[in-house]
Design a protein around this motif. Structure first.
Motif, PDB file in Angstrom:
ATOM      1  N   ARG A  70       0.750  -1.237   0.095  1.00 53.81           N
ATOM      2  CA  ARG A  70       0.024   0.157   0.005  1.00 53.81           C
ATOM      3  C   ARG A  70       0.892   1.353  -0.042  1.00 53.81           C
ATOM      4  NH1 ARG A  70      -2.480  -1.042   4.375  1.00 53.81           N
ATOM      5  NH2 ARG A  70      -1.518   0.453   5.768  1.00 53.81           N
ATOM      6  N   LEU A  71       1.560   1.125   0.753  1.00 59.75           N
ATOM      7  CA  LEU A  71       2.634   2.476   0.696  1.00 59.75           C
ATOM      8  C   LEU A  71       3.345   2.666  -0.594  1.00 59.75           C
ATOM      9  CD1 LEU A  71       4.269   1.884   4.437  1.00 59.75           C
ATOM     10  CD2 LEU A  71       2.794   3.873   3.902  1.00 59.75           C
ATOM     11  N   GLN A  72       3.866   1.294  -0.988  1.00 64.69           N
ATOM     12  CA  GLN A  72       4.722   1.649  -2.464  1.00 64.69           C
ATOM     13  C   GLN A  72       3.606   2.250  -3.483  1.00 64.69           C
ATOM     14  OE1 GLN A  72       7.741   1.079  -2.900  1.00 64.69           O
ATOM     15  NE2 GLN A  72       7.521   1.588  -5.143  1.00 64.69           N
ATOM     16  N   ARG A  93       1.888   6.769  -6.734  1.00 65.26           N
ATOM     17  CA  ARG A  93       0.847   7.754  -7.205  1.00 65.26           C
ATOM     18  C   ARG A  93       1.477   9.121  -6.787  1.00 65.26           C
ATOM     19  NH1 ARG A  93      -2.667  10.980  -4.784  1.00 65.26           N
ATOM     20  NH2 ARG A  93      -2.026  10.293  -2.779  1.00 65.26           N
ATOM     21  N   VAL A  94       2.008   9.653  -5.730  1.00 65.20           N
ATOM     22  CA  VAL A  94       2.627  10.752  -5.405  1.00 65.20           C
ATOM     23  C   VAL A  94       3.614  11.042  -6.631  1.00 65.20           C
ATOM     24  CG1 VAL A  94       4.174  12.225  -3.664  1.00 65.20           C
ATOM     25  CG2 VAL A  94       2.162  10.590  -3.053  1.00 65.20           C
ATOM     26  N   VAL A  95       4.618  10.160  -6.741  1.00 68.70           N
ATOM     27  CA  VAL A  95       5.535  10.626  -7.809  1.00 68.70           C
ATOM     28  C   VAL A  95       5.086  10.815  -9.229  1.00 68.70           C
ATOM     29  CG1 VAL A  95       7.672   9.539  -9.167  1.00 68.70           C
ATOM     30  CG2 VAL A  95       7.499   9.302  -6.555  1.00 68.70           C
ATOM     31  N   THR A  96       3.960  10.063  -9.811  1.00 65.90           N
ATOM     32  CA  THR A  96       3.395   9.967 -10.910  1.00 65.90           C
ATOM     33  C   THR A  96       2.639  11.654 -10.901  1.00 65.90           C
ATOM     34  OG1 THR A  96       2.970   7.778 -11.078  1.00 65.90           O
ATOM     35  CG2 THR A  96       1.757   9.158 -12.593  1.00 65.90           C
ATOM     36  N   ASN A  97       1.994  11.907  -9.724  1.00 61.23           N
ATOM     37  CA  ASN A  97       1.405  13.074  -9.889  1.00 61.23           C
ATOM     38  C   ASN A  97       2.376  14.233 -10.054  1.00 61.23           C
ATOM     39  OD1 ASN A  97      -1.410  11.996  -9.772  1.00 61.23           O
ATOM     40  ND2 ASN A  97      -1.195  12.397  -7.352  1.00 61.23           N
TER      41      ASN A  97
END
Length: 219
Positions: free
Chosen positions: A203-205, A210-214
């Motif tokens: 889940r953390l991965q 998701r954060v990096v992609t955004n």
């Protein structure tokens, strides 16, 4: 009664030993009777409070004798090896904090070929539920206590974790225990804890991706 510390990112795991990682058949009710200790008094504290040094040493030796016998008869708890293997794969440090004497603790750990970054016994710090050993490991690992999980099977483990501001995992071994609501996580066996930690890591991965992609997309 207290509200357990919530768990999020677990970066270190500290274990109790008896009936958490390896079995113990110590009959504390019988041992209390042998040492004239009342049922509602902590046995180790009872011995520590004896003023006569000679008598206190005799009782300490009696407890150690039974702990050594118990260590030689112990067996590994279900899911122990798989959990420790997973934690090693994830480079998550592990330690044992036990109320056992160091001789019995090392005998059990070596007999079952377990490996830990650190082993802490009652000779090193005041025994649980005192949180002193947990504080010391937190400092050694340079981790926030909220990111260290303490795993045990008894109320003393939950109390020590709470006092150290750590989340706790209670291993019930299938028993109906009256203090499950004081644990951050409750499992019957260590296998379930392995799955919980694995799911959390995934889940953390996903969240990290998701954060990096955004960020990369400018969202």
């Amino acid at each position: 009664m207290y509200t357990p510390i919530p768990y999020n990112m677990i970066s270190g795991v500290i274990f109790d030993l008896d009936n958490t990682l390896v079995s113990s058949a110590l009959d504390f009710d019988w041992l209390r009777q042998q040492l004239c200790c009342a049922a509602d008094i902590d046995l180790l504290q009872y011995i520590a409070d004896i003023p006569d040094a000679t008598h206190r040493k005799q009782l300490e030796d009696k407890v150690i004798e039974h702990e050594i016998i118990d260590a030689r008869q112990s067996s590994i708890m279900p899911g122990c090896h798989a959990l420790l293997s997973y934690l090693r794969q994830q480079n998550i440090p592990t330690a044992v904090v036990t109320r056992n004497c160091i001789q019995a603790a090392k005998l059990k750990i070596e007999h079952h070929q377990l490996q830990f970054d650190r082993i802490v016994s009652r000779e090193d710090f005041p025994p649980k539920p005192a949180p002193d050993a947990l504080f010391d490991i937190t400092q050694q690992w340079q981790l926030a206590p909220q990111n260290i999980l303490y795993v045990g099977d008894y109320i003393y483990d939950l109390q020590a974790a709470f006092r150290a501001n750590m989340p706790s995992c209670l291993v019930t071994n299938g028993d109906d225990l009256p203090f499950t609501d004081q644990a951050s996580i409750v499992v019957q066996r260590l296998d379930s804890l392995t799955e919980i930690l694995r799911e959390q890591a995934c889940r953390l991965q996903r969240e990290h991706v998701r954060v990096v992609t955004n960020v990369q997309s400018g969202n």
